[in-house]
Structures are given as C-alpha cells and as structure tokens.
Design a protein around this motif. Structure first.
Motif, PDB file in Angstrom:
ATOM      1  N   LEU A 181      32.723  16.323  53.076  1.00 59.75           N
ATOM      2  CA  LEU A 181      33.088  14.911  53.212  1.00 59.75           C
ATOM      3  C   LEU A 181      34.057  14.479  52.115  1.00 59.75           C
ATOM      4  O   LEU A 181      33.991  14.956  50.982  1.00 59.75           O
ATOM      5  CB  LEU A 181      31.840  14.023  53.128  1.00 59.75           C
ATOM      6  CG  LEU A 181      30.701  14.313  54.123  1.00 59.75           C
ATOM      7  CD1 LEU A 181      29.658  13.198  54.044  1.00 59.75           C
ATOM      8  CD2 LEU A 181      31.203  14.458  55.540  1.00 59.75           C
ATOM      9  N   LEU A 182      34.936  13.549  52.482  1.00 59.45           N
ATOM     10  CA  LEU A 182      35.840  12.932  51.512  1.00 59.45           C
ATOM     11  C   LEU A 182      35.177  11.690  50.933  1.00 59.45           C
ATOM     12  O   LEU A 182      34.306  11.088  51.574  1.00 59.45           O
ATOM     13  CB  LEU A 182      37.148  12.521  52.202  1.00 59.45           C
ATOM     14  CG  LEU A 182      37.905  13.611  52.952  1.00 59.45           C
ATOM     15  CD1 LEU A 182      39.186  13.042  53.566  1.00 59.45           C
ATOM     16  CD2 LEU A 182      38.231  14.792  52.030  1.00 59.45           C
ATOM     17  N   ASP A 183      35.638  11.292  49.732  1.00 55.34           N
ATOM     18  CA  ASP A 183      35.212   9.979  49.233  1.00 55.34           C
ATOM     19  C   ASP A 183      36.186   8.927  49.777  1.00 55.34           C
ATOM     20  O   ASP A 183      37.106   9.257  50.536  1.00 55.34           O
ATOM     21  CB  ASP A 183      35.114   9.963  47.697  1.00 55.34           C
ATOM     22  CG  ASP A 183      36.450  10.190  47.009  1.00 55.34           C
ATOM     23  OD1 ASP A 183      37.503  10.069  47.671  1.00 55.34           O
ATOM     24  OD2 ASP A 183      36.450  10.494  45.795  1.00 55.34           O
ATOM     25  N   HIS A 184      36.012   7.681  49.370  1.00 50.42           N
ATOM     26  CA  HIS A 184      36.849   6.627  49.945  1.00 50.42           C
ATOM     27  C   HIS A 184      38.274   6.636  49.403  1.00 50.42           C
ATOM     28  O   HIS A 184      39.132   5.903  49.895  1.00 50.42           O
ATOM     29  CB  HIS A 184      36.155   5.258  49.811  1.00 50.42           C
ATOM     30  CG  HIS A 184      35.028   5.129  50.788  1.00 50.42           C
ATOM     31  ND1 HIS A 184      33.754   5.606  50.520  1.00 50.42           N
ATOM     32  CD2 HIS A 184      34.986   4.660  52.057  1.00 50.42           C
ATOM     33  CE1 HIS A 184      32.981   5.407  51.578  1.00 50.42           C
ATOM     34  NE2 HIS A 184      33.707   4.831  52.525  1.00 50.42           N
ATOM     35  N   ALA A 185      38.549   7.498  48.404  1.00 55.78           N
ATOM     36  CA  ALA A 185      39.927   7.633  47.913  1.00 55.78           C
ATOM     37  C   ALA A 185      40.598   8.862  48.508  1.00 55.78           C
ATOM     38  O   ALA A 185      41.736   9.180  48.142  1.00 55.78           O
ATOM     39  CB  ALA A 185      39.904   7.724  46.381  1.00 55.78           C
ATOM     40  N   GLY A 186      39.906   9.583  49.387  1.00 60.08           N
ATOM     41  CA  GLY A 186      40.514  10.754  50.035  1.00 60.08           C
ATOM     42  C   GLY A 186      40.342  12.053  49.265  1.00 60.08           C
ATOM     43  O   GLY A 186      41.007  13.050  49.575  1.00 60.08           O
ATOM     44  N   ASN A 187      39.448  12.060  48.280  1.00 64.52           N
ATOM     45  CA  ASN A 187      39.171  13.301  47.545  1.00 64.52           C
ATOM     46  C   ASN A 187      38.007  14.044  48.183  1.00 64.52           C
ATOM     47  O   ASN A 187      37.077  13.420  48.713  1.00 64.52           O
ATOM     48  CB  ASN A 187      38.810  12.989  46.090  1.00 64.52           C
ATOM     49  CG  ASN A 187      39.945  12.295  45.373  1.00 64.52           C
ATOM     50  OD1 ASN A 187      41.071  12.774  45.395  1.00 64.52           O
ATOM     51  ND2 ASN A 187      39.648  11.152  44.762  1.00 64.52           N
ATOM     52  N   VAL A 188      38.053  15.362  48.077  1.00 63.21           N
ATOM     53  CA  VAL A 188      36.984  16.194  48.645  1.00 63.21           C
ATOM     54  C   VAL A 188      35.757  16.096  47.738  1.00 63.21           C
ATOM     55  O   VAL A 188      35.876  16.286  46.520  1.00 63.21           O
ATOM     56  CB  VAL A 188      37.442  17.667  48.715  1.00 63.21           C
ATOM     57  CG1 VAL A 188      36.347  18.543  49.296  1.00 63.21           C
ATOM     58  CG2 VAL A 188      38.740  17.782  49.519  1.00 63.21           C
ATOM     59  N   THR A 189      34.617  15.790  48.324  1.00 65.95           N
ATOM     60  CA  THR A 189      33.401  15.738  47.501  1.00 65.95           C
ATOM     61  C   THR A 189      32.598  17.022  47.694  1.00 65.95           C
ATOM     62  O   THR A 189      32.850  18.023  47.036  1.00 65.95           O
ATOM     63  CB  THR A 189      32.553  14.479  47.798  1.00 65.95           C
ATOM     64  OG1 THR A 189      32.105  14.495  49.161  1.00 65.95           O
ATOM     65  CG2 THR A 189      33.334  13.214  47.503  1.00 65.95           C
ATOM     66  N   GLU A 190      31.660  17.011  48.644  1.00 64.07           N
ATOM     67  CA  GLU A 190      30.752  18.146  48.808  1.00 64.07           C
ATOM     68  C   GLU A 190      30.298  18.201  50.255  1.00 64.07           C
ATOM     69  O   GLU A 190      30.719  17.384  51.086  1.00 64.07           O
ATOM     70  CB  GLU A 190      29.557  18.001  47.867  1.00 64.07           C
ATOM     71  CG  GLU A 190      28.783  16.706  48.103  1.00 64.07           C
ATOM     72  CD  GLU A 190      27.682  16.433  47.088  1.00 64.07           C
ATOM     73  OE1 GLU A 190      27.254  17.355  46.374  1.00 64.07           O
ATOM     74  OE2 GLU A 190      27.239  15.270  47.038  1.00 64.07           O
ATOM     75  N   GLY A 191      29.459  19.171  50.570  1.00 57.83           N
ATOM     76  CA  GLY A 191      28.929  19.307  51.909  1.00 57.83           C
ATOM     77  C   GLY A 191      27.413  19.377  51.880  1.00 57.83           C
ATOM     78  O   GLY A 191      26.806  19.309  50.798  1.00 57.83           O
ATOM     79  N   PRO A 192      26.808  19.503  53.050  1.00 59.30           N
ATOM     80  CA  PRO A 192      25.345  19.540  53.129  1.00 59.30           C
ATOM     81  C   PRO A 192      24.787  20.845  52.546  1.00 59.30           C
ATOM     82  O   PRO A 192      24.584  21.817  53.253  1.00 59.30           O
ATOM     83  CB  PRO A 192      25.064  19.429  54.631  1.00 59.30           C
ATOM     84  CG  PRO A 192      26.333  19.836  55.306  1.00 59.30           C
ATOM     85  CD  PRO A 192      27.461  19.562  54.363  1.00 59.30           C
ATOM     86  N   GLY A 193      24.599  20.808  51.218  1.00 59.31           N
ATOM     87  CA  GLY A 193      24.005  21.967  50.548  1.00 59.31           C
ATOM     88  C   GLY A 193      24.966  22.760  49.686  1.00 59.31           C
ATOM     89  O   GLY A 193      24.602  23.817  49.184  1.00 59.31           O
ATOM     90  N   PHE A 194      26.184  22.268  49.476  1.00 60.32           N
ATOM     91  CA  PHE A 194      27.127  23.063  48.669  1.00 60.32           C
ATOM     92  C   PHE A 194      28.197  22.213  47.999  1.00 60.32           C
ATOM     93  O   PHE A 194      28.492  21.107  48.426  1.00 60.32           O
ATOM     94  CB  PHE A 194      27.815  24.134  49.543  1.00 60.32           C
ATOM     95  CG  PHE A 194      28.493  23.581  50.767  1.00 60.32           C
ATOM     96  CD1 PHE A 194      29.773  23.057  50.699  1.00 60.32           C
ATOM     97  CD2 PHE A 194      27.844  23.585  52.002  1.00 60.32           C
ATOM     98  CE1 PHE A 194      30.399  22.546  51.829  1.00 60.32           C
ATOM     99  CE2 PHE A 194      28.456  23.070  53.143  1.00 60.32           C
ATOM    100  CZ  PHE A 194      29.741  22.548  53.059  1.00 60.32           C
TER     101      PHE A 194
END
Ligand code: PLP
Length: 299
Positions: free
Chosen positions: A182-195
C-alpha cells in the motif's frame, strides 16, 4: 490422547490444543481490534532473535497502554512450553495482549477492561508461498486502498487493523498477483500484509522509515545488506523509485527475504528473482541457523 499436531495455545495458565483456544465475543480485542500481537519464528528447533521480538512486543504493549502481569521471562517460558508441547520444529509463534472484557458490564472506558495475554503456535507460515518466492513474487500496488495514516493507527505497535490490506489483497488476487503493498497519502510505498518493502538501485537499498512496522526481518535485512557492502537508506520510498529499481524484495518473519519479479505491469530482470535478492534469501536461512541468534527449544 490430546492432539497437539495442529498447534498449541496458552490461555489463562493452561496449554490447550489450538482448536480449543477461544476468546470472549465481548473482548475489545475482537470488537474494537484493541489488541497487539507479535510473531516470532521457530526454525529447525530454535527461536530466531527471540529477544528482539519480545522487546518489540513490550513496546507495543506500552504504546497501547495495556497492562499484563507476565514479564518477558514469563512470556519466553510460555512460548517455549507451547512449542515443545506441540513438538513443532518450524513454527509460527504468536503472542497477544488484548484489552479484554469490560470489568463493569457495558463500560466504554478503556481503563476498565481486564487486559490479558495469550499465545499460540502453529506450523510455520510462509507469508508468500515458497513457490512464488522461488519464481519471484508478484506484487500489486493497491489502487483503491491507502495505508491507514500513522497518526490514526500507530503501525509500529503491531496490530490487526487490516481493513486496508484486505482490500488490497482482494485486488491483488483478482488480478492474478501474489500479494499487495500500500501507498501512503503522499504516494510513498509503505508495507504489505506481513512484510516490509525494499528497492535496490546500484549499490543502494531503500526502505521506508515511516508509516510501517519496524520489522525484525527488516532489521535483519538491513544488517545483511550492509554485510554485503550495500548502502542502506531508511527514508520515504516514492512509487516511481520502486518501479525504477534494479531489484525489489520483501522482508517477513514468514519466509525471510522474498525476491519480487513484478510490480504491477513492471517486470524486473528476466521475470525472475534478481541476484542480490536471491543472495539475501540464502543469507537469511543461513542466519536462522546461527547459534548467536538462536534460543534452542528442549522438546
Ligand atoms: N509490516 C506488517 C504490517 C506486518 O504485519 C509484518 C509482519 O507480520 C511486517 C511488516 C514484517 O515484520 P517482521 O519482519 O517483524 O515479521
């Protein structure tokens, strides 16, 4: 004879077969997702980095103002006992602290709940199936779901607020991908379900420092990258930078370092795991057998 082959749980001082472990339907852990947890891997009969996982669990408990009577040493003993009872040599071992049931029926005051600890172990879970990791995981960037903002739910206190991930997972599966980030609201990559997510460009590896759980495998990954002479930057990771990377990989306690071969329509390398990600994957499984990081289990 009691069957522990599917796993064991510790609840209220008792060790139970996993299928018999239950919590109340009015526990705020369930009704408000007011709960924290942590998961430590057991590999080849020993815990990996147990003290790191216990320390993170304690920080999460404090961040959520939960109060449980068990010390870290008590928790370590309980985790040991359930894995030994289940006889699992490779295991996913989960510990939770839940807000619990209101002590005054109907109370809406979080201070008036009976906080409690429980734990369980099941056979080792790969967050990305090993076949997918071997061919290179296919990662879908969710189009409709952004990561819940960190000033709404603190991602460093490991939690079950997974509505955003579940939406992303449906999208990923519907489009033939293995998992989502998932991205944050600024368009940066955050994390996924478990990683956690990493991008390699040249000799530099980037992973997000905000809006994410500080994974214990993320920490291991940073150490392994530095040991291989790579520079590691922990900072915002824009999606454009991820798509422009030489290699992308994931870190998770459920499978270690996982090479990614596709992000949406972008295909990396030869649609196969990159050389650095593959080397890191091997490093991780070797490290899991290093006595310096292990707490052996007596079965
Ligand atoms: N991010 C999230 C949301 C997670 O749930 C997890 C693990 O479950 C991770 C990252 C990776 O953390 P770790 O390496 O400690 O397993």
């Amino acid at each position: 004879m009691t069957d522990f082959t599917k796993g064991a749980a510790w609840m209220g001082g008792e060790i139970l077969p996993i299928d018999e472990a239950k919590i109340s339907v009015i526990d705020w852990g369930l009704t408000h997702s007011d709960i924290t947890y942590d998961v430590v891997p057991v590999w080849a009969g020993g815990f990996f980095r147990l003290d790191d996982y216990l320390a993170r669990f304690r920080q999460s408990i404090e961040a959520l103002r939960l109060d449980i009577p068990q010390s870290d040493a008590d928790i370590a003993q309980i985790l040991h006992d359930i894995v030994a009872r289940a006889g699992l040599r490779d295991s996913y071992v989960s510990m939770s602290a839940a807000r619990g049931v209101p002590l005054i029926p109907g109370s809406r005051d979080p201070r008036e709940c009976g906080n409690h600890f429980y734990a369980f172990c099941v056979p080792y879970i790969h967050v990305i199936k090993p076949e997918a990791a071997d061919r290179g995981a296919r990662l879908w960037i969710s189009k409709s779901s952004r990561r819940i903002p960190e000033d709404s739910v603190n991602p460093r206190a490991k939690n079950y607020h997974w509505g955003d991930f579940t939406t992303g997972l449906f999208e990923a599966k519907d489009n033939g991908f293995d998992t989502t980030a998932l991205l944050d609201h600024a368009g940066n990559v955050t994390e996924g379900p478990g990683f956690n997510v990493f991008a390699l460009k040249g000799d530099t590896v980037v992973t997000s420092d905000h809006g994410v759980l500080h994974g214990i495998t993320r920490k291991t990954m940073i150490e392994m990258c530095r040991a291989r002479g790579l520079t590691v930057e922990t900072r915002a990771l824009p999606l454009s930078e991820l798509l422009d990377a030489d290699e992308v990989f994931l870190s998770t306690s459920g499978g270690g370092a996982v090479p990614v071969s596709r992000v949406d329509e972008r295909i990396f390398g030869n649609d196969a795991p990159g050389p650095v990600a593959s080397a890191l994957r091997a490093d991780y499984f070797e490290l899991m057998r290093d006595p310096a990081y292990r707490t052996e289990i007596s079965y």
